[in-house]
Design a protein around this motif. Structure first.
Motif, PDB file in Angstrom:
ATOM      1  N   GLY A  23     -11.562  17.803  -0.894  1.00 58.43           N
ATOM      2  CA  GLY A  23     -10.397  18.413  -0.279  1.00 58.43           C
ATOM      3  C   GLY A  23      -9.831  17.553   0.830  1.00 58.43           C
ATOM      4  N   GLN A  24      -8.741  18.010   1.424  1.00 61.24           N
ATOM      5  CA  GLN A  24      -8.072  17.273   2.510  1.00 61.24           C
ATOM      6  C   GLN A  24      -8.970  17.099   3.728  1.00 61.24           C
ATOM      7  OE1 GLN A  24      -5.755  15.343   2.021  1.00 61.24           O
ATOM      8  NE2 GLN A  24      -3.729  16.276   2.134  1.00 61.24           N
ATOM      9  N   ASP A  25      -9.959  17.978   3.897  1.00 62.23           N
ATOM     10  CA  ASP A  25     -10.863  17.845   5.037  1.00 62.23           C
ATOM     11  C   ASP A  25     -11.903  16.742   4.844  1.00 62.23           C
ATOM     12  OD1 ASP A  25     -12.601  18.956   3.175  1.00 62.23           O
ATOM     13  OD2 ASP A  25     -12.977  20.787   4.318  1.00 62.23           O
ATOM     14  N   GLY A  26     -11.988  16.202   3.627  1.00 68.63           N
ATOM     15  CA  GLY A  26     -12.936  15.132   3.343  1.00 68.63           C
ATOM     16  C   GLY A  26     -14.343  15.609   3.062  1.00 68.63           C
ATOM     17  N   GLU A  27     -14.595  16.879   3.240  1.00 70.44           N
ATOM     18  CA  GLU A  27     -15.939  17.424   3.043  1.00 70.44           C
ATOM     19  C   GLU A  27     -16.022  18.388   1.870  1.00 70.44           C
ATOM     20  OE1 GLU A  27     -18.745  16.421   4.558  1.00 70.44           O
ATOM     21  OE2 GLU A  27     -17.444  14.919   5.472  1.00 70.44           O
ATOM     22  N   SER A  28     -15.083  19.339   1.801  1.00 72.95           N
ATOM     23  CA  SER A  28     -15.134  20.331   0.734  1.00 72.95           C
ATOM     24  C   SER A  28     -14.844  19.671  -0.613  1.00 72.95           C
ATOM     25  CB  SER A  28     -14.120  21.448   0.995  1.00 72.95           C
ATOM     26  OG  SER A  28     -12.808  20.922   1.004  1.00 72.95           O
TER      27      SER A  28
ATOM     28  N   ARG B  98       0.856  -1.185   0.000  1.00 71.13           N
ATOM     29  CA  ARG B  98       0.000   0.000   0.000  1.00 71.13           C
ATOM     30  C   ARG B  98       0.893   1.235   0.000  1.00 71.13           C
ATOM     31  NH1 ARG B  98      -5.023   1.021   4.198  1.00 71.13           N
ATOM     32  NH2 ARG B  98      -5.737   2.985   3.275  1.00 71.13           N
ATOM     33  N   PHE B  99       0.532   2.217  -0.826  1.00 69.77           N
ATOM     34  CA  PHE B  99       1.297   3.458  -0.916  1.00 69.77           C
ATOM     35  C   PHE B  99       0.421   4.641  -0.560  1.00 69.77           C
ATOM     36  CE2 PHE B  99       3.815   0.521  -3.283  1.00 69.77           C
ATOM     37  CZ  PHE B  99       5.113   0.900  -3.000  1.00 69.77           C
ATOM     38  N   TYR B 100       1.062   5.658  -0.026  1.00 71.33           N
ATOM     39  CA  TYR B 100       0.372   6.850   0.462  1.00 71.33           C
ATOM     40  C   TYR B 100       1.021   8.098  -0.125  1.00 71.33           C
ATOM     41  CZ  TYR B 100      -0.913   3.484   4.102  1.00 71.33           C
ATOM     42  OH  TYR B 100      -1.360   2.382   4.769  1.00 71.33           O
ATOM     43  N   SER B 101       0.252   9.176  -0.141  1.00 72.85           N
ATOM     44  CA  SER B 101       0.773  10.494  -0.494  1.00 72.85           C
ATOM     45  C   SER B 101       0.206  11.486   0.500  1.00 72.85           C
ATOM     46  CB  SER B 101       0.348  10.884  -1.912  1.00 72.85           C
ATOM     47  OG  SER B 101       0.629  12.253  -2.129  1.00 72.85           O
ATOM     48  N   ASP B 102       1.057  12.365   0.998  1.00 73.96           N
ATOM     49  CA  ASP B 102       0.582  13.412   1.908  1.00 73.96           C
ATOM     50  C   ASP B 102      -0.435  14.324   1.233  1.00 73.96           C
ATOM     51  OD1 ASP B 102       2.187  12.472   3.950  1.00 73.96           O
ATOM     52  OD2 ASP B 102       3.816  13.884   3.534  1.00 73.96           O
ATOM     53  N   ALA B 103      -0.424  14.360  -0.093  1.00 77.43           N
ATOM     54  CA  ALA B 103      -1.331  15.230  -0.842  1.00 77.43           C
ATOM     55  C   ALA B 103      -2.721  14.628  -1.029  1.00 77.43           C
ATOM     56  CB  ALA B 103      -0.731  15.556  -2.207  1.00 77.43           C
ATOM     57  N   VAL B 104      -2.887  13.343  -0.681  1.00 77.36           N
ATOM     58  CA  VAL B 104      -4.170  12.659  -0.892  1.00 77.36           C
ATOM     59  C   VAL B 104      -4.667  12.117   0.441  1.00 77.36           C
ATOM     60  CG1 VAL B 104      -5.366  10.829  -2.155  1.00 77.36           C
ATOM     61  CG2 VAL B 104      -3.428  12.026  -3.224  1.00 77.36           C
ATOM     62  N   ARG B 105      -5.841  12.571   0.827  1.00 77.52           N
ATOM     63  CA  ARG B 105      -6.423  12.134   2.100  1.00 77.52           C
ATOM     64  C   ARG B 105      -6.759  10.645   2.040  1.00 77.52           C
ATOM     65  NH1 ARG B 105     -11.587  11.844   4.653  1.00 77.52           N
ATOM     66  NH2 ARG B 105     -11.507  12.656   6.786  1.00 77.52           N
ATOM     67  N   GLU B 106      -6.355   9.924   3.069  1.00 78.51           N
ATOM     68  CA  GLU B 106      -6.637   8.495   3.160  1.00 78.51           C
ATOM     69  C   GLU B 106      -8.040   8.268   3.732  1.00 78.51           C
ATOM     70  OE1 GLU B 106      -4.974   5.354   2.488  1.00 78.51           O
ATOM     71  OE2 GLU B 106      -4.065   6.799   1.140  1.00 78.51           O
TER      72      GLU B 106
ATOM     73  N   ASN C  93      -6.327   3.619  -1.182  1.00 77.98           N
ATOM     74  CA  ASN C  93      -6.255   4.509  -2.336  1.00 77.98           C
ATOM     75  C   ASN C  93      -5.306   3.985  -3.402  1.00 77.98           C
ATOM     76  OD1 ASN C  93      -8.083   6.483  -1.529  1.00 77.98           O
ATOM     77  ND2 ASN C  93      -6.523   7.732  -0.535  1.00 77.98           N
ATOM     78  N   CYS C  94      -4.200   3.348  -2.972  1.00 78.45           N
ATOM     79  CA  CYS C  94      -3.183   2.919  -3.930  1.00 78.45           C
ATOM     80  C   CYS C  94      -2.537   1.618  -3.478  1.00 78.45           C
ATOM     81  CB  CYS C  94      -2.126   4.017  -4.070  1.00 78.45           C
ATOM     82  SG  CYS C  94      -0.792   3.630  -5.215  1.00 78.45           S
ATOM     83  N   LEU C  95      -2.615   0.616  -4.324  1.00 82.96           N
ATOM     84  CA  LEU C  95      -1.964  -0.659  -4.067  1.00 82.96           C
ATOM     85  C   LEU C  95      -1.056  -1.002  -5.242  1.00 82.96           C
ATOM     86  CD1 LEU C  95      -4.898  -2.862  -2.727  1.00 82.96           C
ATOM     87  CD2 LEU C  95      -3.057  -1.820  -1.397  1.00 82.96           C
ATOM     88  N   ARG C  96       0.066  -1.628  -4.925  1.00 80.26           N
ATOM     89  CA  ARG C  96       0.978  -2.111  -5.963  1.00 80.26           C
ATOM     90  C   ARG C  96       1.251  -3.581  -5.717  1.00 80.26           C
ATOM     91  NH1 ARG C  96       6.613   0.413  -8.414  1.00 80.26           N
ATOM     92  NH2 ARG C  96       7.245  -1.512  -9.442  1.00 80.26           N
ATOM     93  N   VAL C  97       1.136  -4.372  -6.785  1.00 81.60           N
ATOM     94  CA  VAL C  97       1.483  -5.783  -6.770  1.00 81.60           C
ATOM     95  C   VAL C  97       2.410  -5.990  -7.956  1.00 81.60           C
ATOM     96  CG1 VAL C  97       0.649  -8.157  -6.895  1.00 81.60           C
ATOM     97  CG2 VAL C  97      -0.754  -6.409  -5.764  1.00 81.60           C
TER      98      VAL C  97
ATOM     99  N   GLN D  42      -4.206  15.243 -10.537  1.00 74.95           N
ATOM    100  CA  GLN D  42      -3.066  15.523  -9.661  1.00 74.95           C
ATOM    101  C   GLN D  42      -2.988  14.499  -8.529  1.00 74.95           C
ATOM    102  OE1 GLN D  42      -0.526  17.932 -10.112  1.00 74.95           O
ATOM    103  NE2 GLN D  42       0.376  16.552  -8.591  1.00 74.95           N
ATOM    104  N   LYS D  43      -4.131  14.121  -7.963  1.00 76.90           N
ATOM    105  CA  LYS D  43      -4.141  13.082  -6.921  1.00 76.90           C
ATOM    106  C   LYS D  43      -3.617  11.763  -7.478  1.00 76.90           C
ATOM    107  CE  LYS D  43      -7.948  14.676  -3.998  1.00 76.90           C
ATOM    108  NZ  LYS D  43      -9.247  14.290  -3.424  1.00 76.90           N
ATOM    109  N   ILE D  44      -4.081  11.401  -8.666  1.00 72.89           N
ATOM    110  CA  ILE D  44      -3.613  10.158  -9.289  1.00 72.89           C
ATOM    111  C   ILE D  44      -2.106  10.238  -9.509  1.00 72.89           C
ATOM    112  CG2 ILE D  44      -3.707   8.783 -11.414  1.00 72.89           C
ATOM    113  CD1 ILE D  44      -6.744   9.516 -11.508  1.00 72.89           C
ATOM    114  N   LYS D  45      -1.625  11.355 -10.003  1.00 70.95           N
ATOM    115  CA  LYS D  45      -0.184  11.552 -10.221  1.00 70.95           C
ATOM    116  C   LYS D  45       0.584  11.382  -8.913  1.00 70.95           C
ATOM    117  CE  LYS D  45       3.004  14.927 -12.307  1.00 70.95           C
ATOM    118  NZ  LYS D  45       4.045  15.107 -11.328  1.00 70.95           N
ATOM    119  N   ASP D  46       0.101  12.005  -7.845  1.00 72.96           N
ATOM    120  CA  ASP D  46       0.777  11.899  -6.550  1.00 72.96           C
ATOM    121  C   ASP D  46       0.855  10.450  -6.078  1.00 72.96           C
ATOM    122  OD1 ASP D  46       1.164  14.672  -6.415  1.00 72.96           O
ATOM    123  OD2 ASP D  46      -0.686  15.000  -5.285  1.00 72.96           O
TER     124      ASP D  46
END
Length: 133
Positions: free
Chosen positions: A38-43, A5-13, A21-25, A58-62
């Motif tokens: 948005g990062q708040d999950g609501e906006s 599993r991979f994460y980005s600080d720019a994409v809220r989990e 959000n992102c898995l690699r096999v 941009q989220k996909i890119k991150d």
């Protein structure tokens, strides 16, 4: 092969236990459906399909880059829109994130997404390293 599993600080989990959000096999990278929340999950960022698509790409890119791939490694996308008449706005935003051969893609109109102001959702599959010679 191990699932990572991979994460980005720019994409809220999502909350624990819902989805990844992102898995690699191996070289396969799978990105869950991204929206312009948005990062708040609501906006919701962006008032139209073009602006929301730029946020989503941009989220996909991150996430793709966090998993060790690049946008041109994306080989398949599925795009859900609530107003198919505005699909060209999504294509315009897409041109800002891809070069060369664009990914295979399916675009489908749906009656609604998670919130009324969310106009599109995009999921992607990449094969890390496939775009390099």
């Amino acid at each position: 092969m191990k699932k990572q599993r991979f994460y980005s600080d720019a994409v809220r989990e999502p909350a624990e236990g819902l989805w990844s959000n992102c898995l690699r096999v191996g070289d396969l990278v799978m990105i869950s459906g991204m929206t312009a929340r948005g990062q708040d999950g609501e906006s919701v960022l962006g008032a139209d399909e073009y602006e929301q698509a730029k946020v989503v790409f941009q989220k996909i890119k991150d996430l793709v880059e966090a998993a060790g791939a690049v946008m041109d490694d994306v080989v398949k996308m599925t795009i859900y829109v609530t107003r198919i008449a505005n699909n060209t706005a999504v294509w315009e935003a897409r041109k800002e994130f891809f070069t060369g051969d664009f990914p295979a893609c399916t675009l489908v109109e749906v009656s609604s997404l998670a919130k009324p102001e969310i106009l599109l959702e995009i999921e992607a599959i990449a094969v890390a390293g496939c775009s390099t010679d």
